[in-house]
Design an enzyme around this catalytic site. Structure first.
Site, PDB file in Angstrom:
ATOM      1  N   TRP A 105       0.823  -1.215   0.000  1.00 45.60           N
ATOM      2  CA  TRP A 105       0.000   0.000   0.000  1.00 45.60           C
ATOM      3  C   TRP A 105       0.856   1.264   0.000  1.00 45.60           C
ATOM      4  CZ3 TRP A 105      -3.829  -2.142  -1.867  1.00 45.60           C
ATOM      5  CH2 TRP A 105      -4.296  -3.370  -1.396  1.00 45.60           C
ATOM      6  N   ASP A 176      -2.023   6.146   6.558  1.00 52.56           N
ATOM      7  CA  ASP A 176      -3.097   5.304   6.053  1.00 52.56           C
ATOM      8  C   ASP A 176      -3.395   4.278   7.141  1.00 52.56           C
ATOM      9  OD1 ASP A 176      -4.689   3.394   4.836  1.00 52.56           O
ATOM     10  OD2 ASP A 176      -3.312   2.991   3.174  1.00 52.56           O
ATOM     11  N   LYS A 200     -13.027  -2.368   6.840  1.00 55.05           N
ATOM     12  CA  LYS A 200     -12.332  -3.322   7.694  1.00 55.05           C
ATOM     13  C   LYS A 200     -12.753  -3.176   9.160  1.00 55.05           C
ATOM     14  CE  LYS A 200      -8.497  -3.080   4.443  1.00 55.05           C
ATOM     15  NZ  LYS A 200      -8.647  -4.359   3.751  1.00 55.05           N
TER      16      LYS A 200
END
Length: 369
Positions: A105, A176, A200
């Site tokens: 990511w 993030d 999530k």
């Protein structure tokens, strides 16, 4: 099989949600608050929805311990959109953007910065060792004139998680937190911008939570399309365009559920307990193996292999697990293997049941390794 004919969902996202929240959604889905319509039919200008988003915003800020110097938004596009939106607003062609590369990511975020013809500075990376540990770096490796420094707090793909964040005073920081927000106690005010896809730990896919320091918003570029400007979304209370009303509604219910569970301290205790159970089982096994550097292990995503990566047995494990009511255990397509995501809503009982299945699988297949 879990309660009420529901399976145990160990998928990395969209992920399992609290059952009590799902039941509440079900009970008021057709007729929200006696309005005669569903939340999915309701205008985002309806006072009922305005109350939903306002309450969700307040709950999120309170749980994160953020004060009046922060704005909190519910945007769309997921973390991938933020990979580009952050540098579009705050990148400067004369200053680097420090990136700590701890996994796929952060690598994608780095790529988006490059696409914008900005200057990403790769401070440290563990790509050469397949990201099985977090990068190590020193304060002197950072650029004191950087536009900002970028982190990803938890790597869902390989199962690593930052416990502390080394930054330079005076340099803005972006994190993030898509896969571990609201999972533990942390000084969230150490960051100038936090973003997290909902799917999530917050709610269903469709909305992205963004918390941003007000004084940084004012420095954002004004020569870009308005829809990419944080200031425009703040001005319109996250309704510059029609928001994902249903996702925000469920997020609000999940945030209330977190409060009722003792807030972040309560969840951190439960998450640590679940992770300890699963890692302890892996560490005593000669059949299963976790390759992640022990101090860097994630309490959200437990990544493991059978032997040194016996793909035939791992495929059999996934198939038999699915048949037994354990879903989402296949590792990320980029790395293979196995992965159990044990986010906030996953129960200790589910993790314990998984270890029992793993033990049973081992007894039946140990001679095949």
């Amino acid at each position: 099989m879990a309660f009420n004919n529901r399976i145990f969902n160990f998928g990395a996202g969209p992920a399992t949600l609290p059952l009590s929240v799902m039941q509440e959604v079900e009970s008021e889905f057709l007729n929200y608050q006696s309005s005669g319509m569903s939340i999915v039919e309701m205008s985002h200008r309806n006072p009922l929805f305005e109350e939903i988003i306002s309450t969700a915003r307040s709950r999120a800020k309170k749980l994160l311990g953020l004060g009046q110097d922060y704005e909190l938004l519910f945007l769309q596009g997921g973390a991938r959109h933020q990979f580009a939106m952050v540098p579009t607003n705050f990148g400067n062609h004369d200053r680097v953007i420090d990136v700590i590369d701890s996994g796929v990511w952060t690598k994608f975020a780095h790529q988006e910065i490059s696409r914008l013809k900005l200057m990403p500075h790769l401070v440290a990376s563990t790509e050469s060792t397949k990201y099985q540990s977090l990068p190590k770096y020193r304060p002197e490796d950072l650029d004191p004139k950087a536009s900002y420094i970028h982190f990803c707090s938890n790597n869902t793909v390989v199962g690593t998680q930052w416990k502390e964040f080394l930054k330079l005073k005076g340099v803005r920081s972006v994190v993030d937190m898509s896969s571990d927000i609201f999972s533990r106690v942390l000084d969230f005010a150490q960051f100038d911008l936090i973003y997290a896809g909902a799917q999530k730990n917050i709610g269903p896919a469709g909305t992205t939570l963004v918390a941003i320091k007000k004084d940084w918003v004012d420095q954002g570029r004004k020569d870009i399309p308005e829809i990419f400007q944080y200031s425009a979304h703040i001005k319109h209370d996250s309704m510059y365009n029609t928001p994902c009303c249903f996702s925000i509604y469920v997020c609000g219910l999940v945030l209330k559920w977190i409060e009722d569970r003792g807030g972040l301290a309560g969840l951190e205790s439960e998450n640590t307990r679940k992770a300890k159970l699963l890692y302890s089982y892996l560490d005593q096994s000669s059949f299963y193996r976790s390759a992640v550097h022990l101090p860097d292990r994630s309490i959200m995503n437990v990544v493991f292999r059978i032997g040194d990566g016996h793909e035939a047995l791992e495929s059999k494990f996934v198939s038999e697990a699915e048949a037994a009511g354990y879903s989402g255990l296949k590792g990320h397509r980029l790395v293979g293997g196995l992965r159990a995501s044990i986010y906030n809503a996953q129960s200790y009982e589910a993790v314990k049941s998984l270890t029992e299945f793993m033990d049973n699988f081992y007894e039946r297949h140990k001679l095949e390794l």
